[in-house]
Design an enzyme around this catalytic site. Structure first.
Site, PDB file in Angstrom:
ATOM      1  N   ASP A 140       0.823  -1.093   0.060  1.00 51.51           N
ATOM      2  CA  ASP A 140      -0.323   0.160   0.190  1.00 51.51           C
ATOM      3  C   ASP A 140       1.124   1.015   0.232  1.00 51.51           C
ATOM      4  OD1 ASP A 140      -2.280   1.353   0.344  1.00 51.51           O
ATOM      5  OD2 ASP A 140      -2.000   1.722   2.262  1.00 51.51           O
ATOM      6  N   ASP A 153      -1.681  -0.350   6.443  1.00 53.29           N
ATOM      7  CA  ASP A 153      -1.283   0.525   7.548  1.00 53.29           C
ATOM      8  C   ASP A 153      -1.871  -0.723   8.513  1.00 53.29           C
ATOM      9  OD1 ASP A 153      -3.833   0.506   6.806  1.00 53.29           O
ATOM     10  OD2 ASP A 153      -3.519   2.923   6.767  1.00 53.29           O
ATOM     11  N   ASP A 170      -7.028  -1.916   5.241  1.00 55.95           N
ATOM     12  CA  ASP A 170      -6.301  -2.812   4.077  1.00 55.95           C
ATOM     13  C   ASP A 170      -6.452  -4.487   4.919  1.00 55.95           C
ATOM     14  OD1 ASP A 170      -5.480  -1.168   2.420  1.00 55.95           O
ATOM     15  OD2 ASP A 170      -3.518  -0.444   3.503  1.00 55.95           O
TER      16      ASP A 170
END
Length: 630
Positions: free
Chosen positions: A328, A523, A527
């Site tokens: 991410d 994180d 997610d």
């Protein structure tokens, strides 16, 4: 790391020393004095019983309960058989050295547990809470969300919360592995289990103790051993079937050849029974049964000291095979904090353009607006700012010192009629125009970007050096922003303008191609679905994130992407040591078993094949506890 023997280990060591001294004295005495066989048997039985009475006791109890196929049963029948064939010193020595191996194993496991026990020191003993104006010391699990606690210098912070008064330096080493203190001030978050160093702080709690970071971490580490790796499960099942097979093979070896070669010849029976005893001693699977879980346990403990929490041996095994790492962007490779990258003035100075933009944005709480205010730095005199109105999706119109300014995107510039131009630099571009006599003149623009973390580039290089072939970034940002970050870091690919569900789809596509194991790094908050879908979910910078600790397989307790490469190094080192022990132990045992069956190997070589291999395997497994070099 110093390790003190437990009371049980001390007693065991004393018994071993006494038995060793007695065995040496008896052997030397009998070298000069000849005694009848029964006297020798009694003498050698004394150190045998002193060193191994607990083995004999356990084997006998298990025998009564029908649990005969374990290593203690093997040692009992092998050594009793050795006494029966007249090999008194060998029988006594085998039991003695077996106990040396057991002590060695106990110390190794104790040291490994101590390395994880250091993490257990983060558990706070009490909390000082303010109730009705009084300071009351209570158990941390008695403090409710929203209550105010006081933490003095030298005390552990008992619960997650926000500082509402005071400032201090906080040591987060127990969670992150980093020894450098972190400064904390008003409105900063603090995490349970960290150590307050310098100042008195008042903290408003944001979680109860059972849901706090420290509580979840302790639960995670305590349950790590429950999640076995495939190779560990294989060894457990292997030992279960291996032991009865070995006992049956030893019986066949000790009985069938004498029946064929000479049933009435005592010497032939003695020879083959001795070989059967050697076979039993060598075949003890303790080197495998002990060293494999000890390797994983040591690896998990060593990782925890680096601020890397691995939820179990199974996840470590998967981590060692990672071929693709998917990131991410925001909060993982970048700081998630916008900052001014550049100021491009047109007809005013850079300082004046930044001052105008800061005045226009000073009333906004948007991260982009706040980044401009931070970059301005100086005090903004809000008394000189008149009407401020937000134009949805475009920007802000504000009156500053009697003049009207427009601050926003290209659509806002088109709306006010300014002759603007785009910027050659990738990022979020804030354009500024001034209205003068019914027309708008373009003053310039400011470039704002999410800042890449300091060690992100080094982390990507480390992953490439480890042979990770695909490094892919997923983000909801625009394509040009994602392309800029991917280019700077040297990623092999990226996907932009994604919704959370799209990220799951992209990871599933990478999983389907079957090129290797896929890790997703995020994180851990928004997610969570992707973390759970990947072969290995790694939560990044996850202090205080419940979703991270619950959804991920690996939790990195700070914001450094370099820890991703470190975690893979630890997993690969651990797996390498596991397989070294398996191959070494099986290889040595097979060779000595064959030699024993042929009558070439004696009981002393059998001792090495069991206890010697065990000690070498344990020493090798203990290497997993050492910190790796980043």
């Amino acid at each position: 790391m110093k390790y003190k023997l437990t009371r049980k280990q001390k007693k065991m060591l004393i018994r071993i020393i006494i038995a060793l001294v007695l065995l040496a004295v008896i052997a030397i005495t009998l070298h000069f004095i000849e005694l009848p066989w029964w006297a020798e048997l009694i003498l050698y039985a004394i150190p045998y019983v002193i060193s191994g009475y607990d083995v004999l006791k356990t084997a006998f109890i298990n025998l009564i309960h029908g649990q005969i196929f374990d290593e203690k049963f093997l040692m009992m029948i092998a050594t009793v058989g050795a006494f029966g064939t007249g090999e008194y010193p060998e029988a006594s020595a085998v039991m003695l050295f077996y106990q040396v191996g057991e002590l060695f194993q106990s110390i190794a496991v104790g040291r490994s547990r101590k390395s994880i026990a250091k993490l257990m020191d983060i558990r706070p003993d009490s909390a000082v809470v303010i109730r009705d104006g009084e300071e009351i010391e209570v158990s941390p699990d008695e403090v409710a969300i929203g209550e105010t606690i006081i933490v003095k210098p030298g005390e552990k912070i008992p619960l997650d919360g926000v500082i509402i008064e005071g400032e201090s330096s906080v040591n987060q080493a127990a969670l992150t592995g980093e020894s450098a203190p972190v400064d904390k001030a008003l409105s900063d978050n603090v995490i349970s289990g960290t150590l307050n160093l310098t100042g008195v702080i008042k903290v408003r709690t944001t979680s109860v103790f059972g849901e706090s970071t420290v509580s979840k971490i302790l639960e995670l580490v305590e349950n790590a051993s429950d999640k076995k790796a495939k190779v560990e499960n294989f060894i457990t099942k292997f030992a279960r079937f291996y032991t009865p097979v070995v006992v049956i093979a030893a019986v066949i070896l000790g009985v069938v050849p004498p029946l064929i070669l000479g049933m009435g010849d005592i010497e032939i029976w003695k020879t083959w029974l001795t070989r059967a005893c050697v076979f039993l001693v060598v075949s003890c699977p303790c080197a495998l049964v002990v060293s494999v879980p000890l390797s994983f346990f040591g690896g998990i403990g060593g990782a925890s000291r680096d601020g890397i929490l691995i939820k179990g041996a199974g996840y470590m095994e998967v981590l060692s095979k990672i071929d693709t790492v998917v990131f991410d962007k925001t909060g993982t490779l970048t700081k998630g904090v916008f900052a001014v990258d550049d100021v491009h003035p047109n007809i005013v100075s850079a300082a004046e353009l930044l001052d105008i933009a800061a005045c226009c944005e000073s009333f906004s709480s948007h991260p982009v607006a706040q980044s401009i205010v931070r970059a301005h730095g100086d005090h903004i005199d809000k008394s000189k700012i008149g009407d401020v109105s937000e134009i949805a999706g475009k920007g802000i119109k504000a009156v500053v010192e009697g003049k009207t300014y427009y601050c926003g995107n290209g659509q806002l510039m088109d709306m006010c009629g300014a002759d603007w131009h785009d910027c050659h630099i990738t990022g979020t571009i804030i354009h500024i125009a001034r209205e003068d006599n019914g027309a708008c003149e373009y003053l310039g623009h400011i470039v704002i970007n999410d800042q890449i973390k300091e060690d992100s580039e080094a982390a990507i290089k480390s992953l490439k050096s480890l042979g990770v072939k695909r490094l892919v970034m997923l983000t909801g940002d625009k394509k040009n922003v994602a392309e800029n970050v991917a280019s700077k870091l040297g990623l092999t690919g990226f996907f932009a303008e994604l919704l959370p569900a799209d990220k799951v789809t992209r990871v599933e596509e990478l999983l389907k191609d079957g090129k290797g194991k896929v890790a997703f790094v995020g994180d851990g908050i928004n997610d969570a679905p992707v973390l759970m879908r990947a072969d290995c979910g790694i939560a990044m910078g996850a202090m205080g994130s419940d979703a991270a600790i619950e959804s991920a397989d690996i939790v990195l307790m700070d914001d450094k992407p370099s820890k991703i490469a470190d975690s893979i190094k630890i997993a690969r080192k651990t797996m390498r040591i596991v397989w070294e022990n398996i191959i070494f132990a099986l290889g040595v045992k097979v060779v000595i078993l064959v030699l024993g069956a042929l009558g070439i190997a004696n009981m002393w070589l059998a001792v090495f094949g069991d206890v010697g291999v065990l000690i070498i395997a344990i020493l090798n497994a203990m290497r997993c506890m050492k910190k790796i070099k980043s």
